[in-house]
Scaffold this active site. Structure first.
Site, mmCIF file in Angstrom:
data_model
loop_
_atom_site.group_PDB
_atom_site.id
_atom_site.type_symbol
_atom_site.label_atom_id
_atom_site.label_comp_id
_atom_site.label_asym_id
_atom_site.label_seq_id
_atom_site.Cartn_x
_atom_site.Cartn_y
_atom_site.Cartn_z
ATOM 1 N N ASP A 169 0.774 -1.225 -0.068
ATOM 2 C CA ASP A 169 0.083 0.016 0.035
ATOM 3 C C ASP A 169 0.787 1.284 -0.032
ATOM 4 O OD1 ASP A 169 0.744 -0.393 2.469
ATOM 5 O OD2 ASP A 169 -1.142 -0.579 3.476
ATOM 6 N N ASN B 73 -7.752 -2.799 14.052
ATOM 7 C CA ASN B 73 -9.175 -3.012 13.802
ATOM 8 C C ASN B 73 -9.263 -4.308 12.763
ATOM 9 O OD1 ASN B 73 -8.120 -2.183 11.479
ATOM 10 N ND2 ASN B 73 -9.435 -0.285 11.421
ATOM 11 N N HIS C 74 -7.368 -4.441 10.049
ATOM 12 C CA HIS C 74 -6.921 -4.368 8.456
ATOM 13 C C HIS C 74 -5.822 -4.839 8.161
ATOM 14 C CE1 HIS C 74 -4.877 -0.167 9.486
ATOM 15 N NE2 HIS C 74 -4.102 -1.361 9.063
ATOM 16 N N GLU D 225 -9.856 -1.554 5.149
ATOM 17 C CA GLU D 225 -10.473 -1.271 6.379
ATOM 18 C C GLU D 225 -11.738 -2.173 6.649
ATOM 19 O OE1 GLU D 225 -8.757 0.198 8.543
ATOM 20 O OE2 GLU D 225 -8.410 2.411 8.016
HETATM 21 C C1 GLP Z 1 -0.478 0.439 8.440
HETATM 22 C C2 GLP Z 1 -0.300 -0.263 7.402
HETATM 23 C C3 GLP Z 1 -0.483 -1.728 7.492
HETATM 24 C C4 GLP Z 1 0.153 -2.247 8.742
HETATM 25 C C5 GLP Z 1 -0.504 -1.533 9.792
HETATM 26 C C6 GLP Z 1 0.205 -2.202 11.405
HETATM 27 O O1 GLP Z 1 -1.708 0.796 8.593
HETATM 28 N N1 GLP Z 1 -1.111 0.219 6.214
HETATM 29 O O2 GLP Z 1 -0.184 -2.506 6.396
HETATM 30 O O3 GLP Z 1 -0.092 -3.541 8.776
HETATM 31 O O4 GLP Z 1 0.068 -0.182 9.765
HETATM 32 O O5 GLP Z 1 1.505 -1.437 11.501
HETATM 33 P P1 GLP Z 1 2.409 -1.727 12.594
HETATM 34 O O6 GLP Z 1 3.067 -2.798 12.348
HETATM 35 O O7 GLP Z 1 2.928 -0.387 12.703
HETATM 36 O O8 GLP Z 1 1.423 -2.037 13.900
#
Ligand code: GLP
Length: 234
Positions: free
Chosen positions: A67, A136, A138, A143
């Site tokens: 993303d 959440n 995702h 989402e």
């Molecule tokens: C963002 C990214 C996700 C990732 C999430 C969790 O929202 N778009 O791809 O999995 O963060 O991130 P973290 O590993 O910092 O908890």
């Protein structure tokens, strides 16, 4: 679906890095799907260490990231392109032309989504995809919703996601409201998936692995994938 609770961020990172190393040893020209966030940073650091020790090479590999924020330039230090260059691409021997992320500044997001989905297809799909998970549930930026989105699309971020990700920005107002993300179908078409979950994601993992398969908890769809390993640091 295999769940491995390591009780250690270092162990989680090492296991994920070992899986990538194994993948690159078996198939040097692998297509790797990559994630950003705090969860994979340790894994990327391990890969860089092994690259410096000449244990691995990314010379023939190609990458596609999950993303990118909509509206951020690649050189913006909050963009996912910037993150990937800082933590991996600039530190190993990958050809920059073989690294791919959605273009957050494209003129037309529908065209950009179609381009990115077609690019992944043209590469023959992902051999191994690294995922993180949001509080959440995702994955990528898919989402919670009433339905699963199949292909790469532009997603409006939930307020809770904007709040969670604002920890990395100066002001919450600076967090983009939208992102371009692989769809659930894009993710599910990867041959092998490794999801990394750090502290604070216990409930999301519990729901994703033991709850009903529902677009309300996007990661729950992974229950249907034939080769998923979830590695947690808790
Ligand atoms: C963002 C990214 C996700 C990732 C999430 C969790 O929202 N778009 O791809 O999995 O963060 O991130 P973290 O590993 O910092 O908890």
């Amino acid at each position: 679906m295999k769940v491995i609770n390591t009780n250690s961020y270092d162990k989680m990172s090492l296991m994920a890095a070992e899986a990538i190393k194994q993948q690159l040893t078996m198939k040097p020209d692998s297509i790797l799907g990559l994630a950003t966030g705090s969860s994979p940073i340790g894994c990327y650091a391990k890969l860089v260490e092994w690259y410096n020790e000449k244990q691995i090479s990314f010379k023939h590999a190609k990458t596609v990231n999950l993303d990118e924020y909509w509206g951020l330039a690649p050189e913006n230090n909050q963009s996912y392109r910037f993150f990937m260059e800082k933590h991996l691409f600039n530190l190993v021997d990958i050809n920059p032309e073989n690294t791919n992320l959605p273009n957050g500044l494209a003129d037309d997001y529908d065209q950009e989504c179609a381009r990115y989905e077609a690019l992944i297809d043209s590469l023959g799909g992902m051999d191994l995809l690294i995922l993180g998970i949001g509080h959440n549930g995702h994955i990528g930026f898919n989402e919670p919703d009433t339905c699963f989105h199949n292909i790469v699309h532009r997603e409006k971020l939930k307020d809770s996601t904007i709040k969670a990700n604002s920890r990395l920005f100066d002001n919450i107002e600076d967090v983009p409201t939208h992102a371009i993300t692989m769809g659930i179908g894009t993710i599910m078409r990867a041959n092998k998936i490794i999801l990394l979950a750090g502290e604070g994601k216990e409930e999301a993992i519990h729901k994703a692995t033991t709850g009903p398969i529902s677009a309300v908890v996007p990661a729950s769809v992974l229950q249907l994938h034939r080769n998923v390993t979830i590695i947690t640091s808790f």
